[in-house]
Motif scaffolding. Structure first.
Motif, PDB file in Angstrom:
ATOM      1  N   ALA A   9      30.655  27.842  24.380  1.00 37.73           N
ATOM      2  CA  ALA A   9      31.279  29.146  24.615  1.00 37.73           C
ATOM      3  C   ALA A   9      32.163  29.537  23.430  1.00 37.73           C
ATOM      4  CB  ALA A   9      32.094  29.124  25.908  1.00 37.73           C
ATOM      5  N   HIS A  10      32.891  28.566  22.878  1.00 38.67           N
ATOM      6  CA  HIS A  10      33.768  28.846  21.742  1.00 38.67           C
ATOM      7  C   HIS A  10      32.948  29.228  20.510  1.00 38.67           C
ATOM      8  CE1 HIS A  10      37.587  28.840  19.669  1.00 38.67           C
ATOM      9  NE2 HIS A  10      36.972  28.239  18.666  1.00 38.67           N
ATOM     10  N   LYS A  13      32.037  32.845  20.801  1.00 39.22           N
ATOM     11  CA  LYS A  13      33.169  33.743  20.528  1.00 39.22           C
ATOM     12  C   LYS A  13      33.491  33.787  19.033  1.00 39.22           C
ATOM     13  CE  LYS A  13      35.937  31.833  23.625  1.00 39.22           C
ATOM     14  NZ  LYS A  13      37.121  31.582  24.474  1.00 39.22           N
ATOM     15  N   HIS A  14      33.451  32.633  18.380  1.00 38.23           N
ATOM     16  CA  HIS A  14      33.736  32.559  16.948  1.00 38.23           C
ATOM     17  C   HIS A  14      32.708  33.383  16.164  1.00 38.23           C
ATOM     18  CE1 HIS A  14      34.606  30.693  13.023  1.00 38.23           C
ATOM     19  NE2 HIS A  14      35.756  30.319  13.554  1.00 38.23           N
ATOM     20  N   LYS A  16      30.878  35.875  17.156  1.00 37.57           N
ATOM     21  CA  LYS A  16      31.056  37.307  17.423  1.00 37.57           C
ATOM     22  C   LYS A  16      32.119  37.908  16.488  1.00 37.57           C
ATOM     23  CE  LYS A  16      32.014  40.334  21.339  1.00 37.57           C
ATOM     24  NZ  LYS A  16      32.403  40.368  22.747  1.00 37.57           N
ATOM     25  N   GLU A  44      42.406  39.666  19.215  1.00 38.94           N
ATOM     26  CA  GLU A  44      41.305  38.901  19.819  1.00 38.94           C
ATOM     27  C   GLU A  44      41.809  38.112  21.031  1.00 38.94           C
ATOM     28  OE1 GLU A  44      38.325  39.429  18.770  1.00 38.94           O
ATOM     29  OE2 GLU A  44      38.682  40.270  16.778  1.00 38.94           O
ATOM     30  N   ASP A  46      40.858  37.500  23.924  1.00 34.11           N
ATOM     31  CA  ASP A  46      39.927  36.681  24.705  1.00 34.11           C
ATOM     32  C   ASP A  46      39.454  35.426  23.970  1.00 34.11           C
ATOM     33  OD1 ASP A  46      40.052  38.402  26.866  1.00 34.11           O
ATOM     34  OD2 ASP A  46      38.382  39.615  26.147  1.00 34.11           O
ATOM     35  N   PHE A  47      39.841  35.238  22.730  1.00 34.42           N
ATOM     36  CA  PHE A  47      39.390  34.088  21.958  1.00 34.42           C
ATOM     37  C   PHE A  47      39.948  32.776  22.500  1.00 34.42           C
ATOM     38  CE2 PHE A  47      39.537  31.301  18.130  1.00 34.42           C
ATOM     39  CZ  PHE A  47      38.188  31.281  17.836  1.00 34.42           C
ATOM     40  N   CYS A  48      41.157  32.799  22.988  1.00 30.66           N
ATOM     41  CA  CYS A  48      41.823  31.589  23.485  1.00 30.66           C
ATOM     42  C   CYS A  48      42.631  31.926  24.731  1.00 30.66           C
ATOM     43  CB  CYS A  48      42.747  31.033  22.403  1.00 30.66           C
ATOM     44  SG  CYS A  48      43.752  29.631  22.927  1.00 30.66           S
TER      45      CYS A  48
END
Length: 140
Positions: A9-10, A13-14, A16, A44, A46-48
């Motif tokens: 999932a990470h 996101k990275h 994107k 960002e 939603d990144f973390c």
């Protein structure tokens, strides 16, 4: 959530964020700078999950999130081995940080390690492909 599910999932996101920055012609230095904690909290969210509370994962003034997960982190949801009846799920390749045990497993505790969160480290280990940087995290 398993390490593998979080990792995958990470990576998504990275990628994107990277795709957006590359499309805007950001240089390597600008991309790494974009991942500065303060900027990421602003742009960002939603990144973390910690960003929602404006909380850092490591106690350091200039936290850079480009190499979040750390190229030195090793994990296997099925175990990397055992130690005194404990299944080792994660460890550090450079023997930094601490370990903690619970419910029959041992995890790596990286909270006291700041190695991957410095801008210079991110630049030295830079790749637009986060999975390439992290290729040794999931031992085969």
């Amino acid at each position: 959530m398993s390490y593998t599910k979080w990792f995958d999932a990470h990576a998504f996101k990275h990628k994107k964020i990277i795709d957006k920055l590359v499309e805007s012609d950001y240089s390597k230095e600008e991309i790494v700078e974009y991942f500065d904690f303060d900027n990421m909290v602003e742009k960002e969210l939603d990144f973390c999950p910690l960003y929602k509370d404006n909380k850092k994962c490591h106690n350091m003034e200039k936290l850079n999130c480009y190499t979040c997960a750390c190229p030195n982190f090793r994990f296997n949801d099925d175990g990397l081995g055992t130690y005194n009846e404990f299944k080792i799920l994660s460890t550090c390749d450079i023997d930094n940080g601490e370990e903690f045990a619970g419910k029959g497993v041992i995890h790596q505790d990286c909270s006291s390690c700041t190695v991957p969160h410095h801008k210079a480290y991110a630049l030295k280990n830079f790749s637009l492909n986060w999975l390439e940087m992290m290729k040794n995290c999931k031992p085969k």
